[in-house]
Motif scaffolding. Structure first.
Motif, short mmCIF file in Angstrom:
data_model
loop_
_atom_site.label_atom_id
_atom_site.label_comp_id
_atom_site.label_asym_id
_atom_site.label_seq_id
_atom_site.Cartn_x
_atom_site.Cartn_y
_atom_site.Cartn_z
N SER A 17 1.02 1.53 8.73
CA SER A 17 -0.43 1.57 8.64
C SER A 17 -0.92 0.14 8.75
CB SER A 17 -0.92 2.21 7.34
OG SER A 17 -0.64 1.36 6.25
N THR A 18 -2.19 -0.04 9.02
CA THR A 18 -2.73 -1.39 9.11
C THR A 18 -2.50 -2.16 7.83
OG1 THR A 18 -4.43 -0.67 10.67
CG2 THR A 18 -4.83 -2.73 9.51
N ALA A 19 -2.79 -1.54 6.69
CA ALA A 19 -2.61 -2.20 5.40
C ALA A 19 -1.14 -2.53 5.15
CB ALA A 19 -3.16 -1.32 4.28
N LEU B 181 11.37 -2.73 11.78
CA LEU B 181 10.27 -3.67 11.86
C LEU B 181 10.36 -4.48 13.15
CD1 LEU B 181 10.02 -5.04 8.21
CD2 LEU B 181 8.75 -3.16 9.26
N HIS B 182 11.55 -4.83 13.55
CA HIS B 182 11.73 -5.59 14.79
C HIS B 182 11.50 -4.72 16.02
CE1 HIS B 182 13.06 -9.39 13.19
NE2 HIS B 182 13.95 -8.80 12.42
N GLN B 183 11.97 -3.48 15.98
CA GLN B 183 11.95 -2.65 17.17
C GLN B 183 10.66 -1.87 17.33
OE1 GLN B 183 15.45 -0.21 16.76
NE2 GLN B 183 16.79 -1.96 16.57
N ALA B 184 10.35 -1.02 16.34
CA ALA B 184 9.23 -0.10 16.48
C ALA B 184 7.89 -0.74 16.17
CB ALA B 184 9.44 1.10 15.56
N SER B 185 7.89 -1.90 15.53
CA SER B 185 6.63 -2.47 15.07
C SER B 185 6.28 -3.77 15.75
CB SER B 185 6.70 -2.69 13.55
OG SER B 185 7.14 -1.54 12.89
N SER B 186 6.86 -4.03 16.92
CA SER B 186 6.65 -5.31 17.57
C SER B 186 5.19 -5.58 17.89
CB SER B 186 7.49 -5.39 18.85
OG SER B 186 7.15 -4.33 19.73
N VAL B 187 4.45 -4.54 18.24
CA VAL B 187 3.03 -4.73 18.55
C VAL B 187 2.23 -4.96 17.28
CG1 VAL B 187 0.97 -3.68 19.52
CG2 VAL B 187 3.16 -3.37 20.67
N ALA B 188 2.47 -4.11 16.28
CA ALA B 188 1.72 -4.22 15.03
C ALA B 188 2.01 -5.54 14.31
CB ALA B 188 2.06 -3.05 14.11
N LEU B 189 3.21 -6.09 14.50
CA LEU B 189 3.59 -7.33 13.83
C LEU B 189 3.63 -8.50 14.80
CD1 LEU B 189 6.43 -5.99 11.51
CD2 LEU B 189 4.18 -6.79 10.81
N ASP B 190 2.83 -8.42 15.84
CA ASP B 190 2.78 -9.48 16.84
C ASP B 190 2.54 -10.83 16.17
OD1 ASP B 190 2.74 -10.67 19.34
OD2 ASP B 190 0.56 -10.48 19.50
N GLY B 191 3.39 -11.80 16.46
CA GLY B 191 3.26 -13.12 15.86
C GLY B 191 4.01 -13.28 14.56
N PHE B 192 4.65 -12.20 14.07
CA PHE B 192 5.40 -12.24 12.82
C PHE B 192 6.88 -12.15 13.17
CE2 PHE B 192 7.01 -10.34 8.81
CZ PHE B 192 6.54 -11.31 7.93
N GLY C 172 0.79 -1.23 0.00
CA GLY C 172 0.00 0.00 0.00
C GLY C 172 0.81 1.27 0.00
N TRP C 173 2.01 1.24 -0.61
CA TRP C 173 2.89 2.40 -0.56
C TRP C 173 2.34 3.62 -1.29
CZ3 TRP C 173 7.76 -0.99 -1.71
CH2 TRP C 173 8.19 -1.58 -0.51
N SER C 174 1.45 3.41 -2.24
CA SER C 174 0.90 4.56 -2.94
C SER C 174 0.07 5.45 -2.03
CB SER C 174 0.03 4.11 -4.12
OG SER C 174 -1.08 3.35 -3.67
N SER C 175 -0.44 4.87 -0.94
CA SER C 175 -1.22 5.66 0.01
C SER C 175 -0.46 5.96 1.29
CB SER C 175 -2.54 4.95 0.35
OG SER C 175 -2.28 3.66 0.89
N ASN C 176 0.32 4.99 1.82
CA ASN C 176 1.00 5.23 3.10
C ASN C 176 2.42 5.76 2.96
OD1 ASN C 176 2.90 2.92 2.94
ND2 ASN C 176 1.10 1.64 3.26
N LYS C 177 2.96 5.74 1.73
CA LYS C 177 4.30 6.28 1.42
C LYS C 177 5.41 5.66 2.27
CE LYS C 177 2.15 9.10 -1.35
NZ LYS C 177 0.76 8.91 -0.94
N GLY C 178 5.17 4.45 2.77
CA GLY C 178 6.20 3.78 3.56
C GLY C 178 6.04 3.92 5.06
N TYR C 179 5.08 4.70 5.50
CA TYR C 179 4.82 4.82 6.94
C TYR C 179 3.98 3.64 7.42
CZ TYR C 179 6.67 9.57 6.87
OH TYR C 179 7.51 10.65 6.76
#
Length: 234
Positions: free
Chosen positions: A195-197, A216-227, A186-193
């Motif tokens: 987002s859920t998508a 992805l490991h540090q700042a996104s641990s909650v959003a990527l829980d289980g990944f 979804g980079w056309s909409s989130n520009k790399g930030y």
């Protein structure tokens, strides 16, 4: 949010004190989880014309308005954009990456004929991440580059607002182009930030070479829980 109209008050005060050039500088993409960090610069001198109508910090403008402003801004001031890749962010950290992108932008201005002698850089923010990245061959003849750090300079300094606009448009264009090869993020909409998508796309397809893997490991641990394992595609 109503855009705050920036002025040249700060720039003219610096030029009136004997500076020949003021360079506004701002970064874009610092908090993204994919794509480069971009740094824009806009150089103004005493003969600079009136601030372009509608110019404001890029975050306060629509995408359409930013795009409309770019050619106007490029006629008004000498501009350039430097970038540091996601790989540089991962290997060196965000602060050195910002410095590298800022130095690249200054180098582009110099190649375009802008002298850094008797120049001051107005850097948006509260921390000088630029000075240590400016090499001796790029620094002015009289000594180190003069850097003035100013909080919210992108709101009230026209040169910094202009720098933010050109950097935002150029980085957004890069992420939109990257979307064609990797539409699942979804980079056309989130520009790399984040987002859920975007996070859903990472879960489904793994990480892309444009992703900042350490982030992805540090700042996104909650959003990527289980990944837990980041397979790289592309």
């Amino acid at each position: 949010m109503t855009p705050v109209r920036p002025s040249l008050r700060v720039e003219k005060k610096l030029l009136g004190s004997g500076r020949l050039t003021v360079i506004g500088m701002d970064e874009v993409g610092r908090g993204a989880i994919a794509g480069p960090v971009a740094v824009g610069v806009a150089a103004v001198t005493l003969d600079i014309g009136r601030v372009p109508q509608g110019l404001a910090d890029s975050k306060l403008l629509s995408a359409a308005r930013r795009t409309e402003l770019v050619p106007v801004v490029r006629r008004w001031a000498r501009t350039a954009v430097g970038m540091a890749s996601a790989d540089v962010v991962d290997r060196q950290g965000i602060v050195p990456a910002l410095g590298q992108a800022g130095a690249a932008a200054l180098g582009a201005l110099v190649r375009d004929g802008v002298s850094l002698d008797d120049t001051v850089v107005v850097l948006d923010g509260s921390f000088d991440w630029l000075s240590r990245a400016v090499s001796a061959d790029l620094a002015p003849a009289g000594g180190p580059l003069d850097v003035l750090v100013r909080v919210k300079a992108d709101r009230d300094c026209a040169s910094v607002a202009a720098a933010s606009v050109v950097a935002k448009v150029e980085r957004d264009a890069l992420m939109i182009a990257a979307h064609e090869d990797a539409p699942h993020y979804g980079w056309s909409s989130n520009k790399g930030y984040g987002s859920t998508a975007h996070y859903d796309g990472i879960r489904a397809a793994g990480a892309h070479p444009l992703h900042r893997k350490s982030w992805l490991h540090q700042a996104s641990s909650v959003a990527l829980d289980g990944f837990d394992e980041l397979s790289v595609v592309g």
